[in-house]
Design an enzyme around this catalytic site. Structure first.
Site, PDB file in Angstrom:
ATOM      1  N   ASP A 104      -0.540  -6.496   7.937  1.00 34.23           N
ATOM      2  CA  ASP A 104      -1.296  -6.206   6.679  1.00 34.23           C
ATOM      3  C   ASP A 104      -2.616  -5.234   6.697  1.00 34.23           C
ATOM      4  O   ASP A 104      -3.359  -5.620   7.575  1.00 34.23           O
ATOM      5  CB  ASP A 104      -1.350  -7.592   5.669  1.00 34.23           C
ATOM      6  CG  ASP A 104      -1.452  -7.117   4.439  1.00 34.23           C
ATOM      7  OD1 ASP A 104      -1.128  -6.088   3.959  1.00 34.23           O
ATOM      8  OD2 ASP A 104      -1.841  -8.237   3.770  1.00 34.23           O
ATOM      9  N   ASN A 158      -2.759  -1.690   5.879  1.00 34.29           N
ATOM     10  CA  ASN A 158      -2.305  -0.247   6.466  1.00 34.29           C
ATOM     11  C   ASN A 158      -3.001   0.610   5.024  1.00 34.29           C
ATOM     12  O   ASN A 158      -3.808   1.539   5.358  1.00 34.29           O
ATOM     13  CB  ASN A 158      -0.778  -0.170   6.760  1.00 34.29           C
ATOM     14  CG  ASN A 158      -0.574  -0.737   8.127  1.00 34.29           C
ATOM     15  OD1 ASN A 158      -1.240  -1.256   9.091  1.00 34.29           O
ATOM     16  ND2 ASN A 158       0.771  -0.817   8.224  1.00 34.29           N
ATOM     17  N   GLY A 159      -2.457   0.161   4.048  1.00 32.63           N
ATOM     18  CA  GLY A 159      -2.782   1.048   2.870  1.00 32.63           C
ATOM     19  C   GLY A 159      -4.435   0.930   2.908  1.00 32.63           C
ATOM     20  O   GLY A 159      -4.968   2.154   2.364  1.00 32.63           O
ATOM     21  N   ARG A 164      -1.229   6.742   1.977  1.00 37.56           N
ATOM     22  CA  ARG A 164      -0.652   5.327   2.520  1.00 37.56           C
ATOM     23  C   ARG A 164       0.081   5.505   3.798  1.00 37.56           C
ATOM     24  O   ARG A 164       0.006   4.625   4.832  1.00 37.56           O
ATOM     25  CB  ARG A 164      -0.211   4.401   1.247  1.00 37.56           C
ATOM     26  CG  ARG A 164      -1.028   4.287   0.253  1.00 37.56           C
ATOM     27  CD  ARG A 164      -0.326   3.307  -0.522  1.00 37.56           C
ATOM     28  NE  ARG A 164       0.203   2.306  -0.084  1.00 37.56           N
ATOM     29  CZ  ARG A 164      -0.113   1.018   0.053  1.00 37.56           C
ATOM     30  NH1 ARG A 164      -1.370   0.710  -0.283  1.00 37.56           N
ATOM     31  NH2 ARG A 164       0.422  -0.020   0.572  1.00 37.56           N
ATOM     32  N   HIS A 215       0.257   3.426   7.680  1.00 37.46           N
ATOM     33  CA  HIS A 215       1.413   2.813   8.400  1.00 37.46           C
ATOM     34  C   HIS A 215       1.739   3.552   9.682  1.00 37.46           C
ATOM     35  O   HIS A 215       2.049   2.951  10.555  1.00 37.46           O
ATOM     36  CB  HIS A 215       2.781   2.865   7.422  1.00 37.46           C
ATOM     37  CG  HIS A 215       2.789   2.279   6.236  1.00 37.46           C
ATOM     38  ND1 HIS A 215       2.246   0.945   6.037  1.00 37.46           N
ATOM     39  CD2 HIS A 215       2.934   2.454   4.952  1.00 37.46           C
ATOM     40  CE1 HIS A 215       2.203   0.797   4.987  1.00 37.46           C
ATOM     41  NE2 HIS A 215       2.632   1.515   4.064  1.00 37.46           N
ATOM     42  N   TRP A 241      10.893  -2.730  -0.771  1.00 39.94           N
ATOM     43  CA  TRP A 241      11.688  -1.393  -1.419  1.00 39.94           C
ATOM     44  C   TRP A 241      10.919  -0.897  -2.905  1.00 39.94           C
ATOM     45  O   TRP A 241      11.468   0.188  -3.161  1.00 39.94           O
ATOM     46  CB  TRP A 241      13.081  -1.772  -1.647  1.00 39.94           C
ATOM     47  CG  TRP A 241      14.034  -2.098  -0.344  1.00 39.94           C
ATOM     48  CD1 TRP A 241      14.377  -3.378  -0.127  1.00 39.94           C
ATOM     49  CD2 TRP A 241      14.434  -1.139   0.563  1.00 39.94           C
ATOM     50  NE1 TRP A 241      14.862  -3.255   1.070  1.00 39.94           N
ATOM     51  CE2 TRP A 241      15.083  -1.978   1.343  1.00 39.94           C
ATOM     52  CE3 TRP A 241      14.309   0.163   0.712  1.00 39.94           C
ATOM     53  CZ2 TRP A 241      15.560  -1.635   2.586  1.00 39.94           C
ATOM     54  CZ3 TRP A 241      14.951   0.686   1.819  1.00 39.94           C
ATOM     55  CH2 TRP A 241      15.455  -0.160   2.700  1.00 39.94           C
ATOM     56  N   LEU A 288       8.834 -10.675  27.068  1.00 35.80           N
ATOM     57  CA  LEU A 288       8.699 -11.138  25.597  1.00 35.80           C
ATOM     58  C   LEU A 288       9.702 -10.871  24.911  1.00 35.80           C
ATOM     59  O   LEU A 288      10.549  -9.753  24.961  1.00 35.80           O
ATOM     60  CB  LEU A 288       7.389 -10.067  25.016  1.00 35.80           C
ATOM     61  CG  LEU A 288       7.359 -10.239  23.666  1.00 35.80           C
ATOM     62  CD1 LEU A 288       6.529 -11.413  23.210  1.00 35.80           C
ATOM     63  CD2 LEU A 288       6.256  -9.048  23.084  1.00 35.80           C
ATOM     64  N   ARG A 305      -1.692 -15.647   2.645  1.00 30.70           N
ATOM     65  CA  ARG A 305      -0.716 -15.720   2.060  1.00 30.70           C
ATOM     66  C   ARG A 305       0.415 -15.589   3.028  1.00 30.70           C
ATOM     67  O   ARG A 305       0.310 -14.973   4.182  1.00 30.70           O
ATOM     68  CB  ARG A 305       0.001 -14.910   0.891  1.00 30.70           C
ATOM     69  CG  ARG A 305      -0.962 -15.005  -0.282  1.00 30.70           C
ATOM     70  CD  ARG A 305       0.056 -14.306  -1.396  1.00 30.70           C
ATOM     71  NE  ARG A 305       0.014 -12.604  -0.953  1.00 30.70           N
ATOM     72  CZ  ARG A 305      -1.146 -11.892  -1.207  1.00 30.70           C
ATOM     73  NH1 ARG A 305      -2.293 -12.270  -1.713  1.00 30.70           N
ATOM     74  NH2 ARG A 305      -1.238 -10.654  -0.650  1.00 30.70           N
TER      75      ARG A 305
HETATM   76  C1  FPP Z   1       1.495  -3.995   5.112  1.00 35.99           C
HETATM   77  O1  FPP Z   1       0.468  -3.268   4.821  1.00 35.99           O
HETATM   78  C2  FPP Z   1       2.214  -3.230   5.930  1.00 35.99           C
HETATM   79  C3  FPP Z   1       3.616  -2.917   5.579  1.00 35.99           C
HETATM   80  C4  FPP Z   1       4.108  -3.021   4.398  1.00 35.99           C
HETATM   81  C5  FPP Z   1       4.384  -1.953   6.626  1.00 35.99           C
HETATM   82  C6  FPP Z   1       4.059  -2.324   8.148  1.00 35.99           C
HETATM   83  C7  FPP Z   1       4.869  -1.287   9.053  1.00 35.99           C
HETATM   84  C8  FPP Z   1       3.964  -0.912  10.266  1.00 35.99           C
HETATM   85  C9  FPP Z   1       2.949  -1.508  10.591  1.00 35.99           C
HETATM   86  C10 FPP Z   1       4.803   0.073  11.125  1.00 35.99           C
HETATM   87  C11 FPP Z   1       6.088   0.006  11.148  1.00 35.99           C
HETATM   88  C12 FPP Z   1       6.657  -0.294  12.565  1.00 35.99           C
HETATM   89  C13 FPP Z   1       7.910  -0.490  12.618  1.00 35.99           C
HETATM   90  C14 FPP Z   1       8.577  -0.486  13.990  1.00 35.99           C
HETATM   91  C15 FPP Z   1       8.977   0.038  11.728  1.00 35.99           C
HETATM   92  P1  FPP Z   1      -0.047  -2.793   3.255  1.00 35.99           P
HETATM   93  O2  FPP Z   1       0.573  -1.300   3.043  1.00 35.99           O
HETATM   94  O3  FPP Z   1       0.549  -3.689   2.441  1.00 35.99           O
HETATM   95  O4  FPP Z   1      -1.413  -2.511   3.278  1.00 35.99           O
HETATM   96  P2  FPP Z   1      -2.568  -2.993   1.907  1.00 35.99           P
HETATM   97  O5  FPP Z   1      -2.535  -4.377   1.592  1.00 35.99           O
HETATM   98  O6  FPP Z   1      -3.659  -2.338   2.465  1.00 35.99           O
HETATM   99  O7  FPP Z   1      -2.048  -1.879   0.882  1.00 35.99           O
END
Ligand code: FPP
Length: 235
Positions: free
Chosen positions: A16, A18-19, A29, A33, A65, A126, A189
């Protein structure tokens, strides 16, 4: 780094933040990712190196989605990149599996997933479970429906169904329960992740955003885990 016997057997990891990582840098955003996917590869390698037996990562939930199409497309592209590149792990003895309802993905993705699982099935390092289109409630519902269907045709007696029978109906059948859930980025959470499997897990939350998570963060988390006294409801 704690001694081997103090490591969790199964880690659940919510990638969590990335955004927010992207926003802080004035980037879209999807750039977050992309950075998150790099961290994912690094941390998977590290878990394999130090001898963690099972790692399940939350890459895409059944709720994701509803995000803007461009963002969803970006994550699917990263999944495609990973699958195209999955041979990277081939020499590392990592066994890769996918958990979640993959039937919704394009057929080329489903084919690559099957291939990726097949070529790594005999690997003994792993076990990496990548959760895509995954939801814990969905998983439990499907398991309950399958057991109910078997009971309805007399293949099972409802009162004899055990927790182990139930576990065997989940995507993680044959794997140990989750010992540790790690969630970076300050949120505290479970977000529909591994609801059944994490019943006795320890939870470790940290403020670091996922793209900034590194081996040193993992070491700190594992030290914290090793220092906790797990009693499984006993005394
Ligand atoms: C949540 O951060 C992250 C996700 C919904 C996507 C996670 C995906 C990756 C790390 C890369 C994908 C890897 C593969 C193998 C497909 P958020 O976007 O909710 O962040 P925020 O809470 O800061 O907005």
């Amino acid at each position: 780094m704690p001694e081997q016997h103090l490591l969790p057997r199964h880690i659940g990891l919510i990638m969590d933040g990335n955004g927010r990582w992207a926003k802080k840098r004035g980037l879209p955003r999807k750039a977050g990712h992309k950075a998150g996917a790099k961290t994912f590869k690094k941390i998977v390698r590290y878990c394999n190196q130090i001898g963690v037996p099972y790692l399940t990562v939350y890459a895409f939930s059944t709720e994701n989605w509803s995000r803007p199409q461009e963002e969803v497309d970006g994550i699917i592209r990263l999944l495609r990149d990973f699958l195209a590149d999955a041979s990277n792990y081939r020499d590392e003895n990592i066994r890769t599996r996918f958990v979640g309802d993959i039937s919704v993905f394009d057929s080329d993705i489903q084919r690559k997933i099957a291939e990726c699982e097949e070529v790594s099935a005999s690997h003994t390092g792993l076990t990496l479970n990548i959760a895509i289109n995954y939801g814990g409630r969905d998983e439990i519902l499907c398991a309950a429906r399958r057991l109910a269907a078997e009971a309805a045709v007399g293949k099972r007696l409802p009162e004899t169904i055990t927790a182990e029978d139930f576990s065997e109906q989940l995507y993680t059948a044959g794997e140990p329960d989750v010992d540790l859930i790690i969630r970076p980025s300050g949120e505290q959470r479970l977000s529909n992740f591994l609801l059944w499997q994490a019943a006795y897990a320890e939870y470790i939350f940290l403020d670091t955003l996922w793209p900034d998570f590194d081996e040193a963060c993992m070491d700190r988390v594992l030290e914290e885990y090793a220092s906790r006294n797990r009693r499984f409801g006993g005394v």
